[in-house]
Design a protein around this motif. Structure first.
Motif, PDB file in Angstrom:
ATOM      1  N   ILE A 107      37.077  62.461  60.006  1.00  0.00           N
ATOM      2  CA  ILE A 107      37.780  62.122  58.762  1.00  0.00           C
ATOM      3  C   ILE A 107      38.883  61.100  59.031  1.00  0.00           C
ATOM      4  CG2 ILE A 107      39.346  63.038  57.006  1.00  0.00           C
ATOM      5  CD1 ILE A 107      37.633  65.628  57.082  1.00  0.00           C
ATOM      6  N   VAL A 108      39.625  61.314  60.104  1.00  0.00           N
ATOM      7  CA  VAL A 108      40.685  60.359  60.448  1.00  0.00           C
ATOM      8  C   VAL A 108      40.074  58.995  60.755  1.00  0.00           C
ATOM      9  CG1 VAL A 108      42.571  59.828  62.035  1.00  0.00           C
ATOM     10  CG2 VAL A 108      42.198  62.184  61.304  1.00  0.00           C
ATOM     11  N   ALA A 109      38.942  58.993  61.434  1.00  0.00           N
ATOM     12  CA  ALA A 109      38.269  57.735  61.758  1.00  0.00           C
ATOM     13  C   ALA A 109      37.818  57.011  60.493  1.00  0.00           C
ATOM     14  CB  ALA A 109      37.081  58.000  62.671  1.00  0.00           C
ATOM     15  N   LEU A 110      37.232  57.746  59.566  1.00  0.00           N
ATOM     16  CA  LEU A 110      36.753  57.139  58.327  1.00  0.00           C
ATOM     17  C   LEU A 110      37.899  56.594  57.483  1.00  0.00           C
ATOM     18  CD1 LEU A 110      34.034  59.771  57.342  1.00  0.00           C
ATOM     19  CD2 LEU A 110      33.614  57.381  57.975  1.00  0.00           C
ATOM     20  N   ALA A 111      39.032  57.298  57.503  1.00  0.00           N
ATOM     21  CA  ALA A 111      40.169  56.882  56.685  1.00  0.00           C
ATOM     22  C   ALA A 111      40.930  55.703  57.275  1.00  0.00           C
ATOM     23  CB  ALA A 111      41.116  58.058  56.486  1.00  0.00           C
ATOM     24  N   THR A 112      40.907  55.602  58.601  1.00  0.00           N
ATOM     25  CA  THR A 112      41.774  54.612  59.253  1.00  0.00           C
ATOM     26  C   THR A 112      41.040  53.527  60.027  1.00  0.00           C
ATOM     27  OG1 THR A 112      41.955  55.892  61.314  1.00  0.00           O
ATOM     28  CG2 THR A 112      43.533  56.411  59.535  1.00  0.00           C
ATOM     29  N   GLY A 113      39.821  53.812  60.473  1.00  0.00           N
ATOM     30  CA  GLY A 113      39.104  52.861  61.319  1.00  0.00           C
ATOM     31  C   GLY A 113      39.653  52.806  62.726  1.00  0.00           C
ATOM     32  N   ALA A 114      40.520  53.734  63.098  1.00  0.00           N
ATOM     33  CA  ALA A 114      41.134  53.746  64.431  1.00  0.00           C
ATOM     34  C   ALA A 114      40.137  54.184  65.494  1.00  0.00           C
ATOM     35  CB  ALA A 114      42.346  54.666  64.435  1.00  0.00           C
ATOM     36  N   GLY A 115      40.438  53.876  66.746  1.00  0.00           N
ATOM     37  CA  GLY A 115      39.599  54.265  67.864  1.00  0.00           C
ATOM     38  C   GLY A 115      39.846  55.702  68.281  1.00  0.00           C
ATOM     39  N   ASP A 116      38.966  56.218  69.131  1.00  0.00           N
ATOM     40  CA  ASP A 116      39.036  57.619  69.543  1.00  0.00           C
ATOM     41  C   ASP A 116      40.378  57.990  70.173  1.00  0.00           C
ATOM     42  OD1 ASP A 116      36.523  58.036  68.584  1.00  0.00           O
ATOM     43  OD2 ASP A 116      35.517  57.994  70.529  1.00  0.00           O
ATOM     44  N   GLU A 117      40.875  57.153  71.066  1.00  0.00           N
ATOM     45  CA  GLU A 117      42.127  57.489  71.759  1.00  0.00           C
ATOM     46  C   GLU A 117      43.298  57.528  70.783  1.00  0.00           C
ATOM     47  OE1 GLU A 117      42.866  55.043  75.143  1.00  0.00           O
ATOM     48  OE2 GLU A 117      40.999  55.618  76.164  1.00  0.00           O
ATOM     49  N   GLU A 118      43.344  56.562  69.880  1.00  0.00           N
ATOM     50  CA  GLU A 118      44.423  56.549  68.874  1.00  0.00           C
ATOM     51  C   GLU A 118      44.356  57.802  68.000  1.00  0.00           C
ATOM     52  OE1 GLU A 118      45.561  52.405  67.073  1.00  0.00           O
ATOM     53  OE2 GLU A 118      43.384  52.515  67.292  1.00  0.00           O
ATOM     54  N   ILE A 119      43.140  58.177  67.616  1.00  0.00           N
ATOM     55  CA  ILE A 119      42.971  59.344  66.745  1.00  0.00           C
ATOM     56  C   ILE A 119      43.399  60.612  67.460  1.00  0.00           C
ATOM     57  CG2 ILE A 119      41.257  60.789  65.576  1.00  0.00           C
ATOM     58  CD1 ILE A 119      39.711  58.165  64.991  1.00  0.00           C
TER      59      ILE A 119
END
Length: 327
Positions: A260-272
């Motif tokens: 969900i965080v990835a879909l909302a932000t487009g951030a990479g795994d480490e950032e998430i």
């Protein structure tokens, strides 16, 4: 000390009156064209059931204005701290318990925010409790145990629309000043008449005469899905169509939180992973830290100020960032 006399059995005239009531209900109607369904091949029975089920969404669609009006009223009260309480017997009661029990993991609600009451108590979820649905008094007692208030909502659920437990719950709640909704599957029902918001989803006679766990149960589940889900959307517990208030209580939900965080932000795994770690796994907070470039404490404060609404918190963060730049 003498024992109290045994309860008297209902009279034959009572049974005749009850039979007449049931025969007048659409959900109890006999369908002679299906009288030999037990002689059909399994695939043909499956096709018949599937065809019957396709009629349910249409029946629900016809009641969408009433459903929407009820949801807006529920959301208004829950925004003030009110609770959503379902009350029903048998299948209807179990569906209410099911919907209530799924709100905490899906929307991070407190267990007492959405409550399912079933005639006969918790054991009635898994076994039949004889006579429980006939008790208005038990419905009143169950609601009194919750300390019902004016900001609460009680949804009485009954396929027939005549179940005493559901009607008793709605009448008692309305007398206490709570919002009331009556969900039934027959037109002109006593339950809908007793409630401020009556919703009657008429799906027609069942494949098996009187088996309201079928189309009527499906219709009730669809409406309860709408009531809880859209209310939570109105309360800001989603971001778009993402469950940003999901509670990560197991491995599957932890993986879903990351996605969900990835879909909302487009951030990479480490950032998430870093954002989730900085916010104790709170998805909404993690998204805010990434999109607004703030730390976990600031994210928590902004969400607190916005009543937990992520879009409002993002707007506030953007506005403050713009003020800082121009200042």
């Amino acid at each position: 000390m003498t024992s109290p006399p045994p309860p008297r059995s209902p009279s034959p005239s009572h049974h005749r009156s009850l039979r007449a009531e049931l025969e007048a209900l659409t959900t109890e109607a006999f369908r002679p064209e299906l009288a030999e369904i037990d002689q059909l091949p399994t695939l043909d029975i499956g096709r018949l059931m599937n065809t019957e089920d396709t009629r349910v969404p249409t029946a629900v669609a016809e009641r969408l204005p009433e459903i929407a009006a009820a949801i807006d009223a529920v959301a208004e009260r829950m925004a003030r701290g009110g609770r959503l309480v379902y009350a029903g017997a048998g299948t209807a009661g179990r569906l209410g318990v099911l919907d209530a029990s799924e709100c905490p993991p899906t929307f991070n609600t407190r267990p007492e925010q959405v409550v399912g009451l079933i005639a006969g108590g918790p054991r009635a979820v898994v076994t039949s409790v004889e006579g429980a649905e006939d008790s208005r008094e038990q419905a009143e007692a169950d609601l009194d145990a919750l300390g019902l208030g004016a900001d609460d909502t009680v949804v009485g659920i009954s396929a027939s629309g005549r179940t005493p437990y559901a009607i008793g719950a709605v009448e008692h709640a309305r007398a206490r000043g709570a919002l009331t909704i009556g969900l039934a599957c027959n037109a002109g029902s006593a339950l809908a008449a007793a409630a401020e918001h009556g919703i009657e989803v008429v799906v027609g006679p069942e494949l098996l005469t009187g088996s309201t766990r079928l189309k009527a149960g499906t219709a009730q589940k669809l409406v309860l899905n709408m009531i809880s889900t859209i209310t939570m959307i109105r309360l800001g517990k989603t971001y778009g169509n993402l469950m940003v208030d999901v509670r990560a209580s197991n491995d599957k939900l932890r993986a879903r939180s990351h996605r969900i965080v990835a879909l909302a932000t487009g951030a990479g795994d480490e950032e998430i992973e870093a954002a989730l770690a900085a916010t104790d796994g709170e998805v909404k907070n993690a998204i805010l830290t990434l999109l607004a470039d703030v730390d976990g404490l600031t994210a928590a404060r902004l969400l607190g100020e916005s009543g937990g609404r992520l879009r409002a918190a993002l707007a506030s963060a953007t506005e403050r960032g713009t003020e800082t730049e121009t200042g």
